[in-house]
Every structure is written in structure tokens, then in C-alpha cells.
Scaffold this active site. Structure first.
Site, PDB file in Angstrom:
ATOM      1  N   SER A  19      -6.204 -23.859  11.503  1.00 51.99           N
ATOM      2  CA  SER A  19      -7.562 -23.806  10.969  1.00 51.99           C
ATOM      3  C   SER A  19      -8.390 -22.910  11.869  1.00 51.99           C
ATOM      4  O   SER A  19      -7.892 -22.394  12.879  1.00 51.99           O
ATOM      5  CB  SER A  19      -8.163 -25.208  10.929  1.00 51.99           C
ATOM      6  OG  SER A  19      -8.494 -25.593  12.248  1.00 51.99           O
ATOM      7  N   LYS A  20      -9.658 -22.764  11.498  1.00 49.29           N
ATOM      8  CA  LYS A  20     -10.527 -21.861  12.256  1.00 49.29           C
ATOM      9  C   LYS A  20     -10.586 -22.221  13.732  1.00 49.29           C
ATOM     10  O   LYS A  20     -10.824 -21.374  14.576  1.00 49.29           O
ATOM     11  CB  LYS A  20     -11.934 -21.884  11.660  1.00 49.29           C
ATOM     12  CG  LYS A  20     -11.975 -21.250  10.285  1.00 49.29           C
ATOM     13  CD  LYS A  20     -13.298 -20.526  10.057  1.00 49.29           C
ATOM     14  CE  LYS A  20     -13.325 -19.818   8.726  1.00 49.29           C
ATOM     15  NZ  LYS A  20     -13.738 -20.675   7.625  1.00 49.29           N
ATOM     16  N   ARG A  21     -10.370 -23.514  14.024  1.00 47.57           N
ATOM     17  CA  ARG A  21     -10.393 -23.944  15.429  1.00 47.57           C
ATOM     18  C   ARG A  21      -9.384 -23.160  16.270  1.00 47.57           C
ATOM     19  O   ARG A  21      -9.534 -22.995  17.471  1.00 47.57           O
ATOM     20  CB  ARG A  21     -10.013 -25.432  15.547  1.00 47.57           C
ATOM     21  CG  ARG A  21     -11.090 -26.401  15.205  1.00 47.57           C
ATOM     22  CD  ARG A  21     -10.582 -27.817  15.378  1.00 47.57           C
ATOM     23  NE  ARG A  21      -9.410 -28.087  14.539  1.00 47.57           N
ATOM     24  CZ  ARG A  21      -8.215 -28.428  14.991  1.00 47.57           C
ATOM     25  NH1 ARG A  21      -8.005 -28.547  16.280  1.00 47.57           N
ATOM     26  NH2 ARG A  21      -7.217 -28.665  14.162  1.00 47.57           N
ATOM     27  N   HIS A  22      -8.306 -22.716  15.623  1.00 45.10           N
ATOM     28  CA  HIS A  22      -7.258 -22.013  16.370  1.00 45.10           C
ATOM     29  C   HIS A  22      -7.516 -20.515  16.473  1.00 45.10           C
ATOM     30  O   HIS A  22      -6.687 -19.771  16.955  1.00 45.10           O
ATOM     31  CB  HIS A  22      -5.903 -22.224  15.683  1.00 45.10           C
ATOM     32  CG  HIS A  22      -5.486 -23.651  15.621  1.00 45.10           C
ATOM     33  ND1 HIS A  22      -5.636 -24.417  14.488  1.00 45.10           N
ATOM     34  CD2 HIS A  22      -4.951 -24.464  16.549  1.00 45.10           C
ATOM     35  CE1 HIS A  22      -5.185 -25.640  14.722  1.00 45.10           C
ATOM     36  NE2 HIS A  22      -4.771 -25.697  15.969  1.00 45.10           N
ATOM     37  N   GLY A  23      -8.668 -20.059  15.988  1.00 42.09           N
ATOM     38  CA  GLY A  23      -8.961 -18.621  16.034  1.00 42.09           C
ATOM     39  C   GLY A  23      -8.969 -18.075  14.620  1.00 42.09           C
ATOM     40  O   GLY A  23      -9.082 -18.824  13.651  1.00 42.09           O
TER      41      GLY A  23
END
Ligand code: GLU
Length: 475
Positions: free
Chosen positions: A239-243
Site C-alpha cells: 500500500s502507499k505506506r510502503h512507498g
């Protein structure tokens, strides 16, 4: 059988890494079997779908080079088709009208949850005698079989069995007449004559419901391949949390489309120990037999490595052409193709992406140098300026501007000034590039050419005098 596959993104976000891999596997499978690849935009969820995302998905697909043979087909254009198919199911008594109110359904749900049961519809309206004149609001439900099993034969997951009694009488159309997701997917697959459904395994639970619907339409069940999710390094769904997760972000960062495709193909699929593939090789080698069942972890460092490997396959000229849009973003336009190719050649080994390559090569194309203050402070001090001044007339008189002649010039300068090579090379490097890191100084000198080199040294001296207040040796 002619293979017909579809990629069916919902335009509720940009094309993301997971979607791109699903699209790629569909595309590879279609190309390998000389089949048809259909692009279907699943925009029934009008609240969450936007035109901007649709464009972004199409742009992402085009950038990746995943060309489609039919479509894009928009679900929002197909209301009439869904309506006709709904009527068919009603007519053939595979569907029924359900008059239960939202309040009643909510009550059933609450009771089931309180009793620790799975909330399902109690099928109260299933056996009502149809009364065509009943005008009460109603939804349309599927008359799902009450017994037996639905068995999914999946090319990745193997055999997955579902008990039909676990499956609800699915709502096919809401009381406002709008058809539901699982229903339209099946109508689309049936009318588009899809033979293989290749999608993320987050849809596996929809599959038995959809299979019952294919059967209700007397349509042979397509073959399925449910692809495991792509995970971040913490093994949670990417997800966006991972970049960055959108394909467009990778385009903007300067990855090559073929490198991203190569990386995504290998994410969950293997072919011996081969890592680097051209598109043609992937089309030939791809097989669901070697798609793993476990979630695949997205590894940005490996993507960089794959990108570098693909960058290597370009000639200097080709690579320079790819870098051009990134230079243009910085307002830089190489006027000379040959100069650009030589400049890029001198930096290509050091860059992981096209953007990085543009950034580290930018100094070749700027009308004037951008100064790195610490580099100026360290190397364009009084000593540095003295060396630059001393070399200026010597460089003026170099007639054949090549590495050998320049080496000789610098040896003479070192001897005359009694300094080490570094004390010549570093001030010169800062003068020409603005920084202390660059390709070999002879490369920079020969690529830039005499006129630019002399001009930059002059500019550097002006700048250095301002920065350090040194005004040259007393003559
Ligand atoms: N629209 C679905 C999605 O974006 C795909 C459904 C399918 O492939 O059947 O996840």
C-alpha cells in the site's frame, strides 16, 4: 479454443503495481496463445470511479506497452445489456424479486451476529408466487442452489471447494434498479466470451458465486488464475505506506517500462534462475505452472537492479533519447544529439533510473553551472583559483583537444606549480560541473569541448571571486 482474456480495473485509483501485474499476466497469456486481450473499465461504482483515474489507467497501460485488442469497454455504457440479462434470469426462474425492507434485512443481520451465525438472507421471498403487478420496491436476487458444492479449478491455487449452502442468494440488482458488481462481471464475461479469468486472489471468494451465475447463463465456466497479492517488506499487502504504488509514479521516477514489466513478471513467477527478460522472452516463457501461491514481496532494490540491466541494453543514442524528457523537465534541451549521446555515455554506469541519469548529466546541458557551495568553498579557494588561472592560457593553446594532449598539459602544469593531480583536477571539476563528483575529468573535458571548458573556467573564476573575495595573484 481461442483465448479471450480481460483486464478489468475499477477506476477508483491510479493503475497500481498489483493491477499492472494482473494486466501483464493477462496480456502475456493472450499474446502467447495468439488470443484476444480485452480492456474493460469496471466503473459501475459511480461514486468512487472518476474519469481522471480512467485516463490515468489508460495512460499507464499505454506507457507499459500493454496494448489491448478490444475496448476500452465501459460498464456504464452497458445498462441495457445488464437489464436484458436480468430479465432472462427472472424469466427462467433463476432469479426472484425480494421485497424485504432494509429494516428487516438489518434485523436478520443483527440476530445472526448475536447468535454467532454468518449473516445470510433467510430466503423469505424466494418461493413467493410472482405477481407482476406488485409495485412495492424490490431488489432482484439470484436463486442459488441450496445444496452441493462449487469447485474452482484454479491454475494457480489448484482445486478450491466451496459449499453452496455457504453462499447467499446474491443481490443482482438493487431496489433502484442498478445491477451489482458480481452480476455485471459475469454478464460481461459471458457476452465478451471470456475463456480465462486472471485476477487478484482477493476475488477468489467471489468466484463460486460468479460460477453459479455462468451456469445460469449456460456459459462454460472460464478457467481461473487467482494471483497472490503483492506484499510490502513487512508482509502486509502493498500500500502507499510502503512507498510509491502507482505505475505513473514509476514512470515519473524514470524507470523503463520494459524493466517494470520484467520485474513485475518475475514477482510471483519464475523461469529457472533467469532474471532479465525481453518482452518476447516473457511471452514465450510465461506459464501459470510457475506462478507461486504465496504473496510476493515487492523489493525496490531489485527493481533498481532490473532497471539498470535494461538500461544497459540501450545504445548511448537510445538512452540519451529516453533521458531527454527528464532533461526537458529541468528546462534543458540538448541541441546536439551526438553531444547528448556522449554526455550520457559518460554517466550511464552511475545511474539507476533515467531521472537520476538526467540529474547527474544535467551539468553538460546547462547554460551556466549550478554551484555546490561546499565544493566551491573547498576547491575554488585562493589555491584553486590560482590553478585555474594558470591553466587557462595553457588550455587555450591546446590545438588537438584530446585526452592525450590534455594529460600532457596537466603534467606540465603540475610540474610548474608543484602540485598534485588532485589539486588540478578538483578545482577544474568544480569549475566545469559545479560539484566534486563527475565522470573522469578527461571525459568531461573532451565531451564538453574547448570552448565550453574555457568559458566555464572563466565563469568559475568570477563566481569564486564573489564567494571567496580572492581577486587573483598580485602581478
Ligand atoms: N474490477 C476488479 C478489480 O479492479 C476486477 C474484477 C475481475 O477481474 O473480475 O479488482
Amino acid at each position: 479454443m481461442t483465448v479471450r482474456v480481460r483486464f478489468a480495473p475499477s477506476p477508483t485509483g491510479h493503475l497500481h503495481i498489483g493491477g499492472a501485474r494482473t494486466a501483464l499476466y493477462n496480456w502475456l497469456y493472450a499474446r502467447q496463445h495468439h488470443g484476444t486481450f480485452i480492456l474493460r473499465i469496471e466503473d459501475t461504482d459511480r461514486e468512487r470511479s472518476t474519469e481522471e483515474y480512467t485516463h490515468s489507467i489508460l495512460d499507464g497501460m499505454r506507457w507499459l506497452g500493454l496494448d489491448w485488442d478490444e475496448g476500452p469497454i465501459y460498464q456504464t455504457d452497458r445498462a441495457q445489456i445488464y437489464h436484458t440479462h436480468l430479465n432472462q434470469l427472472l424469466r427462467e426462474e433463476n432469479a426472484y424479486r425480494c421485497f424485504c425492507t432494509p429494516e428487516r434485512l438489518e434485523q436478520l443481520r443483527t440476530e445472526a451476529l448475536a447468535a454467532g451465525r454468518k449473516p445470510t438472507y433467510d430466503r423469505r421471498c424466494r418461493d413467493l408466487t410472482p405477481d407482476a403487478h406488485d409495485t412495492r420496491p424490490c431488489c432482484i436476487r439470484f436463486k442459488a442452489p441450496l445444496t452441493g458444492q462449487t469447485v474452482v479449478q484454479d491454475m494457480v491455487r489448484g482445486t478450491v471447494t466451496f459449499d453452496n449452502k455457504e453462499l447467499d442468494d446474491l443481490i443482482l440488482a438493487r431496489s433502484d434498479g442498478t445491477p451489482t458488481y458480481n452480476f455485471v462481471v459475469v454478464v460481461d464475461d459471458v457476452t465478451m466470451q471470456i475463456t480465462h479469468v486472471i485476477r487478484g486472489d482477493d476475488h477468489l471468494n467471489n468466484t463460486p458465486r460468479q460460477m453459479l451465475l455462468y451456469a445460469a447463463f449456460n456459459y462454460p465456466t472460464p478457467l481461473f488464475a487467482h494471483l497472490p497479492m503483492i506484499l510490502g517488506s513487512d508482509r502486509k499487502r502493498l500500500s502507499k505506506r510502503h512507498g510509491a504504488t502507482s505505475v505513473i509514479a514509476y514512470q515519473q521516477t524514470g524507470y523503463l517500462p520494459q524493466a517494470l514489466l520484467n520485474y513485475l513478471a518475475r514477482l510471483g513467477w519464475s523461469h529457472g534462475d533467469q532474471e532479465i527478460f525481453t518482452l518476447e522472452e516473457m511471452v514465450r516463457a510465461f506459464s501459470f505452472d510457475h506462478v507461486g501461491r504465496a504473496g510476493a514481496i515487492f523489493n525496490p532494490e531489485k527493481l533498481d537492479w532490473v532497471n539498470m540491466a535494461h538500461m544497459k541494453s540501450f545504445s548511448d543514442e537510445e538512452l540519451a533519447a529516453r533521458v531527454e524528457p527528464f532533461l526537458a523537465e529541468m528546462g534543458l534541451v540538448p541541441h546536439d544529439r551526438d553531444y547528448a549521446a556522449r554526455a550520457i555515455a559518460s554517466e550511464r554506469e552511475r545511474a539507476k533510473t533515467l531521472r537520476e541519469l538526467a540529474e547527474i548529466s544535467a551539468f553538460y546541458f546547462r547554460p551556466s553551472v549550478v554551484w555546490d557551495a561546499p565544493a566551491v568553498a573547498k576547491w575554488l579557494d585562493a589555491d584553486g583559483q590560482r590553478i585555474l588561472q594558470a591553466m587557462t592560457p595553457m588550455l587555450h593553446s591546446v590545438e588537438t583537444w584530446n585526452a592525450d594532449a590534455l594529460k600532457e598539459t596537466f603534467s606540465a602544469l603540475q610540474a610548474r606549480e608543484n602540485v598534485k593531480f588532485l589539486q588540478v583536477a578538483q578545482p577544474l571539476r568544480v569549475a566545469l560541473t559545479g560539484t566534486t563528483t563527475s565522470p573522469g575529468i578527461y571525459d568531461v573535458l573532451t565531451i564538453m569541448g574547448k570552448t565550453t571548458v574555457l568559458h566555464r573556467i572563466e565563469q568559475a573564476l568570477v563566481h569564486a571571486k564573489k564567494a571567496h573575495g580572492y581577486s587573483g595573484p598580485v602581478s
